[in-house]
Design an enzyme around this catalytic site. Structure first.
Site, short mmCIF file in Angstrom:
data_model
loop_
_atom_site.label_atom_id
_atom_site.label_comp_id
_atom_site.label_asym_id
_atom_site.label_seq_id
_atom_site.Cartn_x
_atom_site.Cartn_y
_atom_site.Cartn_z
N HIS A 106 -5.74 11.08 -22.38
CA HIS A 106 -5.96 9.75 -21.76
C HIS A 106 -7.35 9.21 -21.68
CE1 HIS A 106 -1.94 10.07 -20.21
NE2 HIS A 106 -2.18 11.30 -19.93
N ASP A 141 -4.44 16.78 -22.34
CA ASP A 141 -4.02 15.89 -21.46
C ASP A 141 -5.37 15.25 -20.73
OD1 ASP A 141 -2.48 14.23 -19.87
OD2 ASP A 141 -1.43 15.87 -18.67
N ALA A 196 0.96 12.28 -11.72
CA ALA A 196 -0.06 11.02 -11.45
C ALA A 196 0.41 9.70 -12.22
CB ALA A 196 -1.40 11.66 -11.99
N ALA A 228 -4.10 15.62 -11.79
CA ALA A 228 -4.04 14.24 -12.56
C ALA A 228 -4.89 14.27 -13.83
CB ALA A 228 -4.79 13.08 -11.78
N ASP A 237 -5.63 24.78 -20.15
CA ASP A 237 -6.97 24.53 -19.47
C ASP A 237 -7.12 25.27 -18.46
OD1 ASP A 237 -4.94 23.71 -17.52
OD2 ASP A 237 -6.15 21.78 -17.10
ZN LIG Z 1 1.87 13.65 -17.63
ZN LIG Z 2 -0.70 13.07 -19.75
#
Ligand SMILES: [Zn+2]
Ligand SMILES: [Zn+2]
Length: 404
Positions: free
Chosen positions: A81, A290, A156, A325, A264
């Protein structure tokens, strides 16, 4: 340019030592042992050339001998993102550029820009702007994470932006993106989701099962309709129950599905990385970050789409809640975690992580082949003993500003 290194990791093994030939933006040859003396010649294209009969090192005008390093293929991150304070949902040129540059310095040479659930007019504007960035070559495609997601598993995502898939909206969004939508995450149990999956696949996108409360049967139906990816397996998904195995088991048992894992160190217990890599096999796992805007940045306040996010000790949470998130990870970090958590010897772990961080995501999304094969784009990452990035080559050019 001819590059030599003590270790070059491909999807099939470790060349120790190994060499690579780069001509312009293309990887033209790769081999084990010392490089052929005539590697400067345009004739060298064999994928498995050996050192037999050649002078070690050759006398190549453009030789870069890197010595005690490990070279891996450039990373393909199919779910990001943002990063470097930039966020793709903001749909701005400077924001996207900041994110791309941050991830590039960490070895991601191919990046798919992920959106989050947005209201209809915002979504149209976002895909229009990002579609142009795909045409300009800044990003490799758009991933729509929502808005067609379950409100029970929204994580999120802004709850008021979630909705059931609408046939007309899908047509409008794909038209506005001008062919740039590579993947759509969708909850199969929503009204109209199965025909929506069929239509998305027909339009050339990959349908991904995610943010879903689907039953096992509903997830199976989505796969039959053409869904071929599971979005961050386990996260924002109905968990396994022994009488209702849910989407996790449905996607794991079907060889057509590639499963994303956020390795992660926050989203997933290390045991699940090992278990899924064994169960689904090294070829069906795609490592993703992510990542959101805070990747590569200090703790503080950020946004993910319309939601405020606080980052503390590197963990991003929706402000005032415990909801994770996205991550602040980069792909090199994910690769290090994967190797560390794999439970197998280093060489084996590296080969597996290389498949999962480049070859598998590229294949799952129908992107050009990745993974240091002759004829592919010259995308590679140079790692030191601690598997930290010291150099990144993208399309034959060194990425500026990389430091370990
Ligand atoms: Zn997601
Ligand atoms: Zn995502």
């Amino acid at each position: 340019m001819l590059i030599t290194a003590d270790r070059i990791v491909t999807g099939s093994g470790v060349l120790s030592p190994g060499w690579l030939q780069v001509t312009g933006s293309v990887l033209t040859a790769i081999g084990q042992g010392a490089p052929p003396a005539a590697a400067g010649s345009d004739e060298t294209t064999a994928a498995d050339a050996t050192s037999a009969g050649h002078e070690p090192g050759g006398r190549h005008a453009d030789l870069l001998a890197l010595g005690d390093v490990t070279i891996v293929p450039g990373f393909v991150d199919m779910h990001t993102h943002g990063g470097g304070a930039g966020a793709f949902p903001d749909a701005s040129e400077p924001g996207s550029r900041a994110a791309v540059e941050l991830h590039r310095k960490h070895g991601t040479t191919t990046l798919i820009a992920s959106l989050v659930s947005a209201h209809p007019a915002d979504l149209l504007r976002q895909v229009e702007v990002l579609g142009e960035q795909v045409q300009d070559g800044l990003i490799a495609g758009i991933h729509l994470e929502g808005p067609w997601l379950s409100s029970l598993r929204c994580g999120a995502h802004e709850p008021s932006a979630l909705r059931a898939p609408d046939r007309l909206e899908i047509e409008h969004v794909f038209a506005a993106a001008k062919g740039a939508v590579r993947m759509v995450t969708i909850a199969p149990e929503l009204d109209g989701a199965i025909p929506a999956i069929r239509r998305m696949v027909q339009l050339g996108a990959v349908a991904a099962i995610g943010h879903t409360d689907a039953s096992y049967e509903q997830a199976k139906a989505a796969i039959e309709a053409g869904a071929s990816v599971a979005t961050h397996l386990f996260n924002a998904m109905r968990p396994i129950h022994h009488r209702e195995p849910g989407p996790v088991v449905a996607v794991l048992e079907d060889p057509r599905v590639t499963v994303e894992l956020i390795v992660d160190g926050v989203h997933l217990h290390p045991a699940l990385y090992r278990q899924v890599s064994r169960e689904a096999g090294a070829d069906r796992v795609a490592l993703i970050t992510d990542a959101m805007a805070a990747a590569g940045m200090a703790d503080g306040s950020y946004n993910l789409g319309a939601l405020a996010v606080d980052v503390t000790a590197g963990v991003a949470r929706v402000a005032g809640t415990d909801i994770i998130a996205g991550s602040t990870a980069t792909m090199d970090q994910v690769l290090r975690n994967a190797v560390l958590h794999s439970g197998v010897p280093l060489d084996e772990a590296l080969v597996m992580a290389v498949r999962q961080s480049s070859i598998n995501p590229a294949r799952a999304l129908g992107l050009p082949a990745a993974g240091l094969v002759a004829g592919s784009s010259a995308d590679l990452v140079v790692l030191n003993d601690d598997l930290r990035v010291t150099r990144v080559l993208r399309a034959g050019a060194w990425v500026p500003g990389v430091s370990d």
